[in-house]
Design an enzyme around this catalytic site. Structure first.
Site, mmCIF file in Angstrom:
data_model
loop_
_atom_site.group_PDB
_atom_site.id
_atom_site.type_symbol
_atom_site.label_atom_id
_atom_site.label_comp_id
_atom_site.label_asym_id
_atom_site.label_seq_id
_atom_site.Cartn_x
_atom_site.Cartn_y
_atom_site.Cartn_z
ATOM 1 N N ARG A 185 39.697 28.005 48.450
ATOM 2 C CA ARG A 185 39.077 28.079 49.773
ATOM 3 C C ARG A 185 39.470 26.855 50.597
ATOM 4 O O ARG A 185 39.624 25.753 50.056
ATOM 5 C CB ARG A 185 37.548 28.144 49.647
ATOM 6 N N ASP A 213 47.109 42.450 39.024
ATOM 7 C CA ASP A 213 45.848 41.914 38.512
ATOM 8 C C ASP A 213 44.878 43.053 38.202
ATOM 9 O O ASP A 213 43.956 43.324 38.973
ATOM 10 C CB ASP A 213 45.253 40.944 39.534
ATOM 11 N N THR A 218 35.722 33.827 38.257
ATOM 12 C CA THR A 218 35.291 32.760 39.165
ATOM 13 C C THR A 218 34.004 33.107 39.914
ATOM 14 O O THR A 218 33.412 32.234 40.547
ATOM 15 C CB THR A 218 36.393 32.417 40.178
ATOM 16 N N PRO A 234 43.692 47.176 21.171
ATOM 17 C CA PRO A 234 45.048 46.610 21.264
ATOM 18 C C PRO A 234 46.132 47.617 21.630
ATOM 19 O O PRO A 234 47.006 47.323 22.463
ATOM 20 C CB PRO A 234 45.272 46.026 19.868
ATOM 21 N N LYS A 272 43.485 43.255 34.927
ATOM 22 C CA LYS A 272 42.602 42.726 33.886
ATOM 23 C C LYS A 272 42.369 43.726 32.754
ATOM 24 O O LYS A 272 41.233 44.129 32.461
ATOM 25 C CB LYS A 272 41.266 42.278 34.493
ATOM 26 N N GLY A 316 43.291 34.763 49.119
ATOM 27 C CA GLY A 316 43.058 36.036 49.773
ATOM 28 C C GLY A 316 42.477 35.877 51.145
ATOM 29 O O GLY A 316 43.180 35.783 52.147
ATOM 30 N N ASP A 353 44.198 42.221 49.225
ATOM 31 C CA ASP A 353 42.913 42.910 49.070
ATOM 32 C C ASP A 353 42.648 43.766 50.295
ATOM 33 O O ASP A 353 41.755 43.498 51.115
ATOM 34 C CB ASP A 353 41.792 41.886 48.852
#
Length: 235
Positions: free
Chosen positions: A185, A63, A124, A70, A65, A214, A14
């Site tokens: 974490r 990643d 999350t 479709p 997403k 991360g 990141d």
């Protein structure tokens, strides 16, 4: 992906650009299992960042997403496969047809083993209140399980989920389904936008296959030392 049994740590790159990503990945490659490339880095550095990081001989988890009709998702998955991504994400809320198209596209586009298409259930960062605001009800665990079962029907071989849902998912999913877990974490970080977290050791014990980590590594004064410390804590 032999790295799964040896080193489950996927470092989230990141960072804002390709220079920072290469510096960090080069430092960490000897001590981690792979790297996650998210939307910020992919947008900044472009598609070439995927094969560049792959040159470090570690899996790349793209990643982005995908969530669209479709046909569009199928084409996007094929493009990601050709780039060399070994894992990629789609939103399970895109529905059964979209997920099936993604999995079939990954298998068609791959010259050998297809990439692992991972279904994202509930982000999350979302708690019960945030989920209710979308109209999906207030029970996060129930929504995760519903979407996980839909992903299974679509033929997906893996899911992204919060550490706190792993135990419940392991009770309803086949053992071969791969679970990739963000929200990891160590307990030493300041508060952030992750609402549902566990420690690396707790997540593995619950049944995770891969741990996306991360800030506990990338924001540490010495990222490699932080990664080594986390890896040691798993054994």
């Amino acid at each position: 992906m032999k790295e799964t049994t040896r080193n489950p740590i996927l470092v989230a790159l990141d960072v804002p650009d390709a220079v920072a990503a290469w510096k960090l990945a080069s430092e960490l490659a000897p001590v981690v299992g792979g790297f996650k490339i998210g939307a910020e880095l992919f947008t900044s550095a472009g598609p070439d960042i995927v094969p560049r990081i792959r040159a470090l001989e570690r899996p790349v988890f793209l990643d982005l997403k995908f969530h669209d009709i479709p046909n569009t998702v199928a084409r996007s998955v094929a493009a990601a496969t050709r780039l060399g991504a070994q894992m990629l994400t789609i939103h399970t809320s895109g529905g059964l047809a979209m997920m099936r198209a993604a999995e079939e596209s990954a298998r068609r586009a791959a010259p050998t083993a297809p990439p692992l298409v991972l279904g994202v259930t509930v982000l999350t960062s979302m708690d019960s209140r945030a989920l209710a605001e979308t109209g999906a009800g207030e029970n996060v665990a129930r929504q995760v399980e519903r979407l996980a079962q839909l992903a299974l029907r679509a033929g997906l071989r893996g899911l992204v989920c919060s550490p706190l849902e792993i135990t419940a998912l392991r009770q309803i999913l086949p053992v071969e389904i791969q679970l990739v877990t963000p929200g990891i974490r160590t307990g030493q970080e300041s508060s952030d936008d992750q609402s549902r977290t566990l420690s690396p050791r707790q997540a593995l014990a619950a049944g995770a296959n891969w741990l996306v980590i991360g800030r506990p590594i990338c924001a540490a004064p010495q990222p490699r030392a932080a990664a080594e410390q986390i890896l040691a804590s798993l054994h």
